[in-house]
Design a protein around this motif. Structure first.
Motif, PDB file in Angstrom:
ATOM      1  N   ARG A  61      84.922 -43.719  14.923  1.00 17.42           N
ATOM      2  CA  ARG A  61      84.085 -42.721  14.244  1.00 17.42           C
ATOM      3  C   ARG A  61      82.613 -42.889  14.596  1.00 17.42           C
ATOM      4  NH1 ARG A  61      84.538 -41.990   8.352  1.00 17.42           N
ATOM      5  NH2 ARG A  61      83.678 -39.982   8.923  1.00 17.42           N
ATOM      6  N   HIS A  62      82.121 -44.119  14.503  1.00 18.49           N
ATOM      7  CA  HIS A  62      80.693 -44.343  14.735  1.00 18.49           C
ATOM      8  C   HIS A  62      80.455 -45.642  15.484  1.00 18.49           C
ATOM      9  CE1 HIS A  62      79.099 -40.959  12.551  1.00 18.49           C
ATOM     10  NE2 HIS A  62      79.948 -41.209  11.585  1.00 18.49           N
ATOM     11  N   VAL A  63      79.435 -45.607  16.358  1.00 17.85           N
ATOM     12  CA  VAL A  63      79.012 -46.782  17.102  1.00 17.85           C
ATOM     13  C   VAL A  63      77.709 -47.300  16.515  1.00 17.85           C
ATOM     14  CG1 VAL A  63      78.311 -47.657  19.361  1.00 17.85           C
ATOM     15  CG2 VAL A  63      80.135 -45.975  19.199  1.00 17.85           C
ATOM     16  N   LYS A  64      76.736 -46.415  16.379  1.00 20.79           N
ATOM     17  CA  LYS A  64      75.440 -46.752  15.776  1.00 20.79           C
ATOM     18  C   LYS A  64      75.064 -45.620  14.828  1.00 20.79           C
ATOM     19  CE  LYS A  64      74.432 -50.349  18.363  1.00 20.79           C
ATOM     20  NZ  LYS A  64      74.628 -51.657  17.845  1.00 20.79           N
ATOM     21  N   VAL A  65      74.691 -45.959  13.605  1.00 21.30           N
ATOM     22  CA  VAL A  65      74.196 -44.972  12.652  1.00 21.30           C
ATOM     23  C   VAL A  65      72.732 -45.292  12.408  1.00 21.30           C
ATOM     24  CG1 VAL A  65      74.411 -44.010  10.336  1.00 21.30           C
ATOM     25  CG2 VAL A  65      76.467 -44.673  11.591  1.00 21.30           C
ATOM     26  N   LEU A  66      71.887 -44.343  12.731  1.00 18.74           N
ATOM     27  CA  LEU A  66      70.450 -44.503  12.584  1.00 18.74           C
ATOM     28  C   LEU A  66      70.067 -44.186  11.144  1.00 18.74           C
ATOM     29  CD1 LEU A  66      67.764 -44.998  14.099  1.00 18.74           C
ATOM     30  CD2 LEU A  66      67.690 -42.535  14.511  1.00 18.74           C
ATOM     31  N   ILE A  67      69.338 -45.085  10.494  1.00 22.36           N
ATOM     32  CA  ILE A  67      68.878 -44.847   9.127  1.00 22.36           C
ATOM     33  C   ILE A  67      67.504 -44.196   9.195  1.00 22.36           C
ATOM     34  CG2 ILE A  67      68.314 -45.907   6.900  1.00 22.36           C
ATOM     35  CD1 ILE A  67      71.332 -45.980   7.711  1.00 22.36           C
ATOM     36  N   ARG A  68      67.420 -42.999   8.634  1.00 26.26           N
ATOM     37  CA  ARG A  68      66.170 -42.234   8.589  1.00 26.26           C
ATOM     38  C   ARG A  68      65.781 -42.069   7.125  1.00 26.26           C
ATOM     39  NH1 ARG A  68      64.346 -39.947  13.097  1.00 26.26           N
ATOM     40  NH2 ARG A  68      65.744 -39.601  14.839  1.00 26.26           N
ATOM     41  N   PRO A  69      64.732 -42.745   6.675  1.00 28.13           N
ATOM     42  CA  PRO A  69      64.348 -42.696   5.263  1.00 28.13           C
ATOM     43  C   PRO A  69      64.111 -41.284   4.732  1.00 28.13           C
ATOM     44  CG  PRO A  69      63.129 -44.401   6.402  1.00 28.13           C
ATOM     45  CD  PRO A  69      63.880 -43.639   7.455  1.00 28.13           C
ATOM     46  N   GLU A  70      63.718 -40.347   5.596  1.00 30.71           N
ATOM     47  CA  GLU A  70      63.403 -38.998   5.127  1.00 30.71           C
ATOM     48  C   GLU A  70      64.644 -38.142   4.852  1.00 30.71           C
ATOM     49  OE1 GLU A  70      63.578 -38.649   9.646  1.00 30.71           O
ATOM     50  OE2 GLU A  70      62.867 -40.131   8.217  1.00 30.71           O
ATOM     51  N   LEU A  71      65.822 -38.575   5.303  1.00 30.10           N
ATOM     52  CA  LEU A  71      67.047 -37.805   5.058  1.00 30.10           C
ATOM     53  C   LEU A  71      67.516 -38.016   3.631  1.00 30.10           C
ATOM     54  CD1 LEU A  71      69.113 -38.364   8.329  1.00 30.10           C
ATOM     55  CD2 LEU A  71      67.754 -36.373   7.675  1.00 30.10           C
ATOM     56  N   GLU A  72      67.987 -36.940   3.024  1.00 26.86           N
ATOM     57  CA  GLU A  72      68.493 -37.011   1.656  1.00 26.86           C
ATOM     58  C   GLU A  72      70.006 -36.886   1.658  1.00 26.86           C
ATOM     59  OE1 GLU A  72      66.450 -34.754  -1.198  1.00 26.86           O
ATOM     60  OE2 GLU A  72      64.493 -35.192  -0.351  1.00 26.86           O
ATOM     61  N   GLY A  73      70.628 -37.321   0.598  1.00 31.16           N
ATOM     62  CA  GLY A  73      72.075 -37.243   0.468  1.00 31.16           C
ATOM     63  C   GLY A  73      72.738 -38.533   0.903  1.00 31.16           C
ATOM     64  N   THR A  74      74.018 -38.625   0.598  1.00 32.61           N
ATOM     65  CA  THR A  74      74.766 -39.850   0.890  1.00 32.61           C
ATOM     66  C   THR A  74      75.654 -39.742   2.116  1.00 32.61           C
ATOM     67  OG1 THR A  74      76.543 -39.149  -0.585  1.00 32.61           O
ATOM     68  CG2 THR A  74      74.808 -40.539  -1.540  1.00 32.61           C
ATOM     69  N   GLU A  75      75.731 -38.557   2.717  1.00 33.17           N
ATOM     70  CA  GLU A  75      76.619 -38.371   3.856  1.00 33.17           C
ATOM     71  C   GLU A  75      75.948 -38.754   5.173  1.00 33.17           C
ATOM     72  OE1 GLU A  75      74.312 -34.681   3.343  1.00 33.17           O
ATOM     73  OE2 GLU A  75      75.502 -35.836   1.945  1.00 33.17           O
ATOM     74  N   ILE A  76      76.785 -38.994   6.165  1.00 38.24           N
ATOM     75  CA  ILE A  76      76.312 -39.269   7.524  1.00 38.24           C
ATOM     76  C   ILE A  76      76.252 -37.931   8.250  1.00 38.24           C
ATOM     77  CG2 ILE A  76      76.804 -40.446   9.691  1.00 38.24           C
ATOM     78  CD1 ILE A  76      78.392 -42.493   7.990  1.00 38.24           C
ATOM     79  N   LYS A  77      75.127 -37.653   8.850  1.00 39.58           N
ATOM     80  CA  LYS A  77      74.924 -36.390   9.549  1.00 39.58           C
ATOM     81  C   LYS A  77      75.020 -36.598  11.061  1.00 39.58           C
ATOM     82  CE  LYS A  77      71.717 -34.737   5.990  1.00 39.58           C
ATOM     83  NZ  LYS A  77      72.119 -35.599   4.947  1.00 39.58           N
ATOM     84  N   ALA A  78      75.264 -35.506  11.774  1.00 36.48           N
ATOM     85  CA  ALA A  78      75.271 -35.556  13.232  1.00 36.48           C
ATOM     86  C   ALA A  78      73.883 -35.971  13.708  1.00 36.48           C
ATOM     87  CB  ALA A  78      75.646 -34.198  13.809  1.00 36.48           C
ATOM     88  N   PRO A  79      73.813 -36.726  14.802  1.00 37.10           N
ATOM     89  CA  PRO A  79      72.504 -37.191  15.277  1.00 37.10           C
ATOM     90  C   PRO A  79      71.646 -36.039  15.772  1.00 37.10           C
ATOM     91  CG  PRO A  79      74.215 -37.779  16.850  1.00 37.10           C
ATOM     92  CD  PRO A  79      74.890 -37.197  15.644  1.00 37.10           C
ATOM     93  N   GLY A  80      70.346 -36.188  15.551  1.00 34.19           N
ATOM     94  CA  GLY A  80      69.374 -35.208  16.024  1.00 34.19           C
ATOM     95  C   GLY A  80      68.106 -35.938  16.405  1.00 34.19           C
ATOM     96  N   LEU A  81      68.242 -36.885  17.343  1.00 32.94           N
ATOM     97  CA  LEU A  81      67.113 -37.720  17.733  1.00 32.94           C
ATOM     98  C   LEU A  81      65.957 -36.876  18.237  1.00 32.94           C
ATOM     99  CD1 LEU A  81      68.802 -40.682  19.577  1.00 32.94           C
ATOM    100  CD2 LEU A  81      67.742 -40.689  17.347  1.00 32.94           C
ATOM    101  N   ARG A  82      64.797 -37.220  17.774  1.00 34.62           N
ATOM    102  CA  ARG A  82      63.578 -36.575  18.252  1.00 34.62           C
ATOM    103  C   ARG A  82      63.077 -37.338  19.447  1.00 34.62           C
ATOM    104  NH1 ARG A  82      61.322 -37.711  12.914  1.00 34.62           N
ATOM    105  NH2 ARG A  82      62.971 -36.898  11.645  1.00 34.62           N
ATOM    106  N   ARG A  83      62.936 -36.691  20.548  1.00 32.04           N
ATOM    107  CA  ARG A  83      62.412 -37.345  21.753  1.00 32.04           C
ATOM    108  C   ARG A  83      60.913 -37.453  21.655  1.00 32.04           C
ATOM    109  NH1 ARG A  83      65.985 -38.881  25.604  1.00 32.04           N
ATOM    110  NH2 ARG A  83      67.900 -37.755  25.461  1.00 32.04           N
ATOM    111  N   ARG A  84      60.402 -38.582  22.143  1.00 30.25           N
ATOM    112  CA  ARG A  84      58.945 -38.736  22.225  1.00 30.25           C
ATOM    113  C   ARG A  84      58.433 -37.918  23.383  1.00 30.25           C
ATOM    114  NH1 ARG A  84      58.082 -44.929  22.722  1.00 30.25           N
ATOM    115  NH2 ARG A  84      59.919 -44.640  23.962  1.00 30.25           N
TER     116      ARG A  84
END
Length: 87
Positions: A61-84
């Motif tokens: 199911r998952h390899v790495k789950v990125l923790i983003r403090p600004e996300l709300e809720g308890t579910e895991i969302k699809a990744p949406g990495l912001r590129r620099r």
């Protein structure tokens, strides 16, 4: 190449980095030579930390789950990495 078994997945082997590679990894991440994006399979906020940790015990199911403090809720969302952006 050195190989090491994955805990809970004894039927598979994964490559193991030589010790000298560990020190170089943060610099490669910082300067953009290494893109961690493909490893991130989900994102969660602090409220989803328990779900994120539990999901990592199921590597299908998952390899790495990125923790983003600004996300709300308890579910895991699809990744949406912001590129620099390149300066």
């Amino acid at each position: 190449m050195n190989r090491v078994g994955v805990q809970g997945r004894h039927d598979q082997d994964v490559p193991r980095l030589p010790p000298e590679e560990f020190g170089a990894t943060p610099a490669r991440l910082a300067d953009g030579r290494l893109d961690p994006g493909p490893l991130v399979t989900g994102e969660a906020g602090f409220a989803g930390l328990d779900a994120a940790c539990a999901s990592l015990s199921r590597p299908e199911r998952h390899v790495k789950v990125l923790i983003r403090p600004e996300l709300e809720g308890t579910e895991i969302k699809a990744p949406g990495l912001r590129r620099r952006s390149a300066d």
